[in-house]
Design a protein around this motif. Structure first.
Motif, PDB file in Angstrom:
ATOM      1  N   VAL A  36       0.854  -1.183   0.000  1.00 29.67           N
ATOM      2  CA  VAL A  36       0.000   0.000   0.000  1.00 29.67           C
ATOM      3  C   VAL A  36       0.890   1.233   0.000  1.00 29.67           C
ATOM      4  N   SER A  37       0.296   2.371  -0.275  1.00 30.63           N
ATOM      5  CA  SER A  37       1.007   3.634  -0.091  1.00 30.63           C
ATOM      6  C   SER A  37       0.805   4.038   1.364  1.00 30.63           C
ATOM      7  N   LEU A  38       1.876   3.992   2.147  1.00 31.39           N
ATOM      8  CA  LEU A  38       1.767   4.077   3.603  1.00 31.39           C
ATOM      9  C   LEU A  38       2.527   5.276   4.157  1.00 31.39           C
ATOM     10  N   LYS A  39       1.839   6.033   5.001  1.00 26.27           N
ATOM     11  CA  LYS A  39       2.496   7.071   5.798  1.00 26.27           C
ATOM     12  C   LYS A  39       2.203   6.791   7.259  1.00 26.27           C
ATOM     13  N   TYR A  40       3.251   6.840   8.079  1.00 27.35           N
ATOM     14  CA  TYR A  40       3.105   6.514   9.498  1.00 27.35           C
ATOM     15  C   TYR A  40       3.404   7.745  10.341  1.00 27.35           C
ATOM     16  N   ILE A  41       2.520   8.017  11.311  1.00 23.84           N
ATOM     17  CA  ILE A  41       2.697   9.149  12.217  1.00 23.84           C
ATOM     18  C   ILE A  41       2.812   8.630  13.643  1.00 23.84           C
ATOM     19  N   GLY A  42       3.949   8.886  14.274  1.00 17.84           N
ATOM     20  CA  GLY A  42       4.160   8.503  15.669  1.00 17.84           C
ATOM     21  C   GLY A  42       3.656   9.579  16.604  1.00 17.84           C
ATOM     22  N   THR A  43       2.771   9.222  17.511  1.00 19.25           N
ATOM     23  CA  THR A  43       2.152  10.201  18.409  1.00 19.25           C
ATOM     24  C   THR A  43       2.790  10.254  19.786  1.00 19.25           C
ATOM     25  N   MET A  44       3.712   9.334  20.063  1.00 20.95           N
ATOM     26  CA  MET A  44       4.298   9.287  21.404  1.00 20.95           C
ATOM     27  C   MET A  44       5.746   8.828  21.336  1.00 20.95           C
ATOM     28  N   LYS A  45       6.619   9.526  22.080  1.00 21.25           N
ATOM     29  CA  LYS A  45       7.989   9.091  22.289  1.00 21.25           C
ATOM     30  C   LYS A  45       8.239   9.034  23.790  1.00 21.25           C
ATOM     31  N   GLU A  46       9.166   8.180  24.186  1.00 21.70           N
ATOM     32  CA  GLU A  46       9.494   8.071  25.603  1.00 21.70           C
ATOM     33  C   GLU A  46      10.214   9.327  26.076  1.00 21.70           C
ATOM     34  N   GLY A  47       9.964   9.703  27.322  1.00 15.58           N
ATOM     35  CA  GLY A  47      10.592  10.893  27.876  1.00 15.58           C
ATOM     36  C   GLY A  47       9.679  11.598  28.853  1.00 15.58           C
ATOM     37  N   LYS A  49       6.896  14.382  30.430  1.00 11.69           N
ATOM     38  CA  LYS A  49       5.524  14.718  30.049  1.00 11.69           C
ATOM     39  C   LYS A  49       5.509  15.833  29.011  1.00 11.69           C
ATOM     40  N   LEU A  50       6.412  16.801  29.164  1.00 12.91           N
ATOM     41  CA  LEU A  50       6.478  17.905  28.205  1.00 12.91           C
ATOM     42  C   LEU A  50       6.849  17.384  26.824  1.00 12.91           C
ATOM     43  N   LEU A  54       4.562  17.629  23.413  1.00 11.54           N
ATOM     44  CA  LEU A  54       5.021  18.276  22.184  1.00 11.54           C
ATOM     45  C   LEU A  54       4.980  17.310  20.996  1.00 11.54           C
ATOM     46  N   VAL A  55       5.363  16.057  21.233  1.00 13.28           N
ATOM     47  CA  VAL A  55       5.329  15.060  20.166  1.00 13.28           C
ATOM     48  C   VAL A  55       3.893  14.828  19.697  1.00 13.28           C
ATOM     49  N   ALA A  56       2.965  14.730  20.661  1.00  8.25           N
ATOM     50  CA  ALA A  56       1.561  14.510  20.308  1.00  8.25           C
ATOM     51  C   ALA A  56       0.992  15.694  19.524  1.00  8.25           C
ATOM     52  N   ALA A  57       1.342  16.909  19.940  1.00  9.44           N
ATOM     53  CA  ALA A  57       0.837  18.105  19.258  1.00  9.44           C
ATOM     54  C   ALA A  57       1.370  18.180  17.828  1.00  9.44           C
ATOM     55  N   PHE A  58       2.655  17.916  17.662  1.00  9.91           N
ATOM     56  CA  PHE A  58       3.249  17.933  16.326  1.00  9.91           C
ATOM     57  C   PHE A  58       2.631  16.846  15.454  1.00  9.91           C
TER      58      PHE A  58
END
Length: 350
Positions: A36-47, A49-50, A54-58
């Motif tokens: 498929v034509s796939l784009k993946y968006i990561g909503t969370m990184k370890e670290g 709370k701030l 920021l990762v979720a907002a971006f």
């Protein structure tokens, strides 16, 4: 590459240490992005709370930008903050008229829904789940549970899977070597595991535990260091290093308090390990007790000890379990088969 189906997939960052990331990475490794034509968006990184905020907002901003491009939105989530975070993505996708695949990964969603939410929040969860065109769950037990919350006719059992074609077990297994893979914290049963291994080591000096994971609770670092005579901390292991320990260790132990459908279990079965695991979540739907693994009660150090001793003491039975376990994974948990099925699911809702 086929561009017939454009998929916008959402989940934790692929570098996060956890089950959902492992599932997503298996899809990529098996060539899903060539189907498929796939784009993946990561909503969370370890670290901190701030950092997570920021990762979720971006990620949300990128998601909004990419929505007009895709045919299908495929959203991975577990429970607690993972679900609430993804609910904003689900609502936006529904508002944009996109077809939505909800992919639920177990965890402790039952406790979360039944005990931690107010009536208003439970109604919110129902409303969000109703927005999906199809919902993928890991086991029949999860289908029965979620079928009481949303339309059961749109729920499909879709177990985790791994690549099976290239596995060749190297060398002879040592059933005194026990491997743990996962987060090192209370909910994974680490207290019971360390106590069980301490008792086993007191009478069997060849018994040794290898911990492959990260310290989610820092207090366990000292606990593990105090058990250095019979415990080796490996850190988070992947690739060839992980395969090395799966080949060498005769036993994979997972004494969790709750689980979804652990990838580590099917990896261990593929490598002919005896799996000794607590009978929680989807684990009893993977393991046939006494046939291809050993199940025990959670939160019970004596049950952990007895299961490990059983695996260590009967090599002939352990070899038989290993053969049966590998056969099951090849037949039922191939990521290649899951990809074919996922393509059919996408086509069905478009």
């Amino acid at each position: 590459m086929s561009t017939e189906i454009k998929v916008l997939m959402v989940g934790p960052d692929r570098g996060v240490h956890g089950g959902i990331s492992a599932v997503v990475n298996e899809l990529y490794a098996a060539g899903f992005d060539q189907e498929v034509s796939l784009k993946y968006i990561g909503t969370m990184k370890e670290g901190s709370k701030l950092r997570k905020l920021l990762v979720a907002a971006f990620a949300y901003c990128r998601f909004v930008k990419e929505l007009s491009w895709c045919d299908v939105v495929h959203i991975h989530f577990s429970s607690d903050s993972s679900f609430m975070r993804k609910s904003f993505f689900i609502k936006r996708a529904r508002k944009s008229g996109k077809k939505i695949v909800l992919h639920q990964h177990g965890g402790d969603f039952k406790t979360y829904f039944n005990e931690q939410l107010s009536d208003a929040k439970r109604d919110y969860v129902r409303n969000i789940l109703d927005m999906g065109d199809v919902m993928l769950v890991l086991t029949k037990g999860w289908k029965d549970f979620f079928g009481q919350i949303t339309d059961p006719d749109k729920i499909e059992v879709f177990p985790n899977s791994i690549r099976v074609a290239d596995c060749h077990v190297q060398g002879e297994k040592d059933y005194n070597k026990v491997l743990f893979l996962g987060r090192i914290c209370r909910d994974k049963g680490i207290d019971e595991l360390l106590e069980a291994m301490k008792q086993i080591y007191s009478v069997n000096k060849d018994a040794h535990l290898y911990l492959g994971g990260i310290y989610e609770d820092s207090e366990y670092k000292e606990k593990v260091e105090n058990c250095s005579d019979f415990v080796t901390y490996l850190g988070w292991i992947n690739g060839e290093e992980k395969n090395k320990y799966l080949d060498e260790c005769g036993v994979l132990v997972l004494p969790s308090y709750y689980e979804g459908f652990p990838v580590s279990i099917i990896e261990a079965l593929l490598h002919k390990c005896v799996v000794a695991a607590s009978a929680v979540g989807g684990i009893p739907e993977i393991i046939d007790d006494g046939i291809d693994g050993i199940l025990f009660k959670p939160k019970d150090k004596n049950a952990v000890k007895n299961a490990l001793e059983k695996a260590m003491s009967d090599k002939e039975k352990a070899l038989s379990m290993g053969e049966m376990g590998q056969k099951k994974v090849v037949e039922k948990y191939s990521v290649e088969a899951n990809i074919r099925r996922l393509l059919e699911i996408y086509k069905k809702i478009l």
